[in-house]
Design an enzyme around this catalytic site. Structure first.
Site, short mmCIF file in Angstrom:
data_model
loop_
_atom_site.label_atom_id
_atom_site.label_comp_id
_atom_site.label_asym_id
_atom_site.label_seq_id
_atom_site.Cartn_x
_atom_site.Cartn_y
_atom_site.Cartn_z
N ASN A 130 0.73 -1.25 0.03
CA ASN A 130 -0.01 0.00 0.00
C ASN A 130 0.62 1.29 0.05
O ASN A 130 0.52 2.20 -0.39
CB ASN A 130 -1.14 0.16 1.00
N LYS A 153 11.72 -8.67 1.33
CA LYS A 153 10.60 -9.66 0.44
C LYS A 153 9.51 -8.63 0.67
O LYS A 153 8.80 -8.64 1.44
CB LYS A 153 10.49 -10.85 1.57
N ALA A 155 5.69 -7.28 -1.22
CA ALA A 155 4.62 -7.81 -1.76
C ALA A 155 4.63 -7.97 -3.29
O ALA A 155 5.06 -7.45 -3.95
CB ALA A 155 3.46 -6.87 -1.66
N SER A 156 4.06 -9.09 -3.56
CA SER A 156 4.16 -9.76 -4.85
C SER A 156 3.72 -8.86 -6.26
O SER A 156 4.10 -8.96 -7.03
CB SER A 156 3.40 -11.15 -4.97
N SER A 206 -0.66 -7.97 7.74
CA SER A 206 -2.03 -8.66 8.33
C SER A 206 -1.54 -9.43 9.51
O SER A 206 -0.44 -9.71 9.86
CB SER A 206 -2.72 -9.27 7.26
N GLU A 227 4.40 -4.47 12.59
CA GLU A 227 3.53 -3.37 12.43
C GLU A 227 2.33 -3.61 11.50
O GLU A 227 2.31 -3.97 10.60
CB GLU A 227 4.05 -2.33 11.68
N CYS A 261 -3.00 1.46 7.08
CA CYS A 261 -3.33 0.88 8.04
C CYS A 261 -3.66 1.97 9.21
O CYS A 261 -4.31 1.87 10.11
CB CYS A 261 -2.08 0.17 8.71
N GLU A 355 -11.20 -4.20 10.25
CA GLU A 355 -10.45 -3.31 9.69
C GLU A 355 -11.16 -3.01 8.17
O GLU A 355 -11.06 -4.11 7.30
CB GLU A 355 -9.07 -3.69 9.60
#
Length: 451
Positions: A130, A153, A155-156, A206, A227, A261, A355
């Site tokens: 994000n 690593k 996010a894809s 998450s 976080e 978030c 959320e």
């Protein structure tokens, strides 16, 4: 094979080959070899390189912002602001890291006693899509300045952003291996954490991902920082400045198309002003430009993936079925979700309890200060809260009562390099940014010299 799909038009824009097990092992070894030298580099020299990284970001902000927008749909003006903020955190730690990690003298019965802050080694960062640049730089800048080295690593769906972040550090002159992007599937994270040369891990993401990473790190007695999600309340008291509060609450919920978030996700409004506030809020949200993320005038674009939009749709529809009223929006078309406002929201509805990661918010009323705090605290999350009031006495009285990692008064919750950032409850543990963040992944070595 990893693919980046433009969420606005559905086009495939990038492809990446995953690392083999041997390639992954080689990269971790390179990182460790780099650390053995990097930990001895002076703060002055590290600072020079970090300032170079800031310049690289500033000079190429349009290029990097365009990649962010194409990969995850962030409106381009907000993507540019994200890159600029990354430059800020680089400059901040270039300026302050040496002072923050100075030996801390402690008076005891020794001739000299102090705490020395020393790096740990190779640190893994598992990061989300994000804020594909900011989330990484707020990890990388303090850790590289502290003498650690980073492996990422990402996010894809934002692998090109990850590739560009490595490019930033390489172009800035950091030694090979100081910061490396790992093109991996999530099922490979366990082997990285367990690797004998990896000393710690930080994750933004998450609850399930955080629980998994924390358990693996715990089994291997390695430090972790998490976080995780948030369901921040925007608490509007009846003495709040109406115009300013409406503006701030709209930005708090709808910037980054609501995919944050720390976004304000539950709007709690005093019953005495709820009608006036709701009308003004509705007008403000209607005025936010919706459209192509590449248009600099766009404020709300598309969501990063269609499954995310589908999840939000279920939460909104479920709340409406339970009695909430959609006074704006509520519909989805592929990755686009209309800016949505629900009224009559109660504590048992999905839009309050869960959320919500997108451009939708529910309004709940309260009558007393105590009820406002109770509503805000009625959440499994504890990342932050914003309270809007003109009463200093109310602020002094209520701030200690909120179960949150941060309380912002007359402002949206936001991350700032100068302030510690993190949550409690299932929003995670540990802190990023400021002097607190740079000390998360160091050995706080006690030194006692009797004579």
């Amino acid at each position: 094979m990893k693919e980046s799909i433009n969420p606005f038009n559905g086009e495939k824009i990038y492809e990446f080959n995953e690392l083999s097990s041997s390639e992954l092992d080689d990269k971790i070894k390179v990182a460790h070899e780099c650390y053995e030298n990097w930990k001895n580099v002076t703060f002055k020299d590290r600072s020079k390189l970090m300032r170079n990284a800031a310049k690289e970001l500033k000079n190429n902000k349009d290029k990097y912002a365009e990649i962010i927008t194409k990969e995850m749909g962030k409106p381009i003006s907000q993507a540019i602001a994200e890159v600029e903020k990354c430059a800020w955190v680089c400059d901040y730690y270039a300026e302050n890291a040496e002072d923050q990690l100075q030996d801390e003298i402690i008076e005891t019965d020794a001739e000299t006693s102090f705490v020395k802050y020393q790096p740990l080694g190779v640190v893994l960062a598992v990061m989300p899509w994000n804020y594909p640049f900011w989330q990484v730089f707020r990890f990388a800048a303090p850790n590289l300045m502290a003498g650690n080295v980073g492996i990422l690593k990402h996010a894809s769906n934002v692998m090109k952003s990850a590739e560009m972040i490595q490019e930033v550090f390489e172009n800035a002159g950091f030694p090979k291996g100081c910061f490396q992007n790992l093109i991996l599937s999530s099922d490979k994270i366990k082997s990285v954490i367990e690797h004998e040369l990896v000393q710690a891990v930080t994750l933004t993401g998450s609850k399930p991902a955080g629980a998994s990473v924390a358990s693996i790190a715990g089994e291997n007695i390695k430090k972790s920082v998490l976080e995780l999600g948030g369901s921040n309340a925007l608490v509007v008291f009846d003495d709040a400045n109406m115009e300013e509060t409406v503006e701030t609450c709209a930005n708090a919920r709808f910037q980054n198309t609501g995919q944050s978030c720390i976004a304000g996700k539950r709007l709690l409004v005093h019953e005495n002003i709820v009608d006036e506030f709701t009308q003004k809020y509705l007008e403000k949200v209607k005025s936010l430009k919706v459209g192509d993320p590449m248009d600099k005038e766009t404020y709300i674009g598309v969501m990063a993936r269609e499954d995310l939009a589908e999840d939000l749709e279920k939460q909104v529809q479920g709340s409406v079925k339970m009695g909430a009223e959609a006074i704006l929006g509520g519909s989805r078309k592929r990755t686009f979700f209309e800016p949505t406002i629900l009224t009559g929201v109660t504590q048992d509805m999905p839009i309050f309890k869960e959320e919500t990661f997108g451009p939708a918010i529910g309004i709940t009323t309260f009558s007393t200060d105590e009820e406002a705090v109770e509503l805000s605290n009625n959440s499994i999350f504890g990342l932050g809260v914003s309270m809007f009031t003109s009463s200093k006495d109310r602020v002094k009285n209520l701030v200690p009562k909120f179960d949150e990692g941060a309380v912002f008064v007359n402002e949206l919750v936001k991350s700032d390099p100068r302030l510690p950032f993190g949550g409690i409850k299932i929003s995670g543990y540990g802190r990023e940014l400021s002097s607190h963040g740079i000390k998360e992944f160091v050995n706080k070595k006690t030194v006692f010299i009797k004579h």
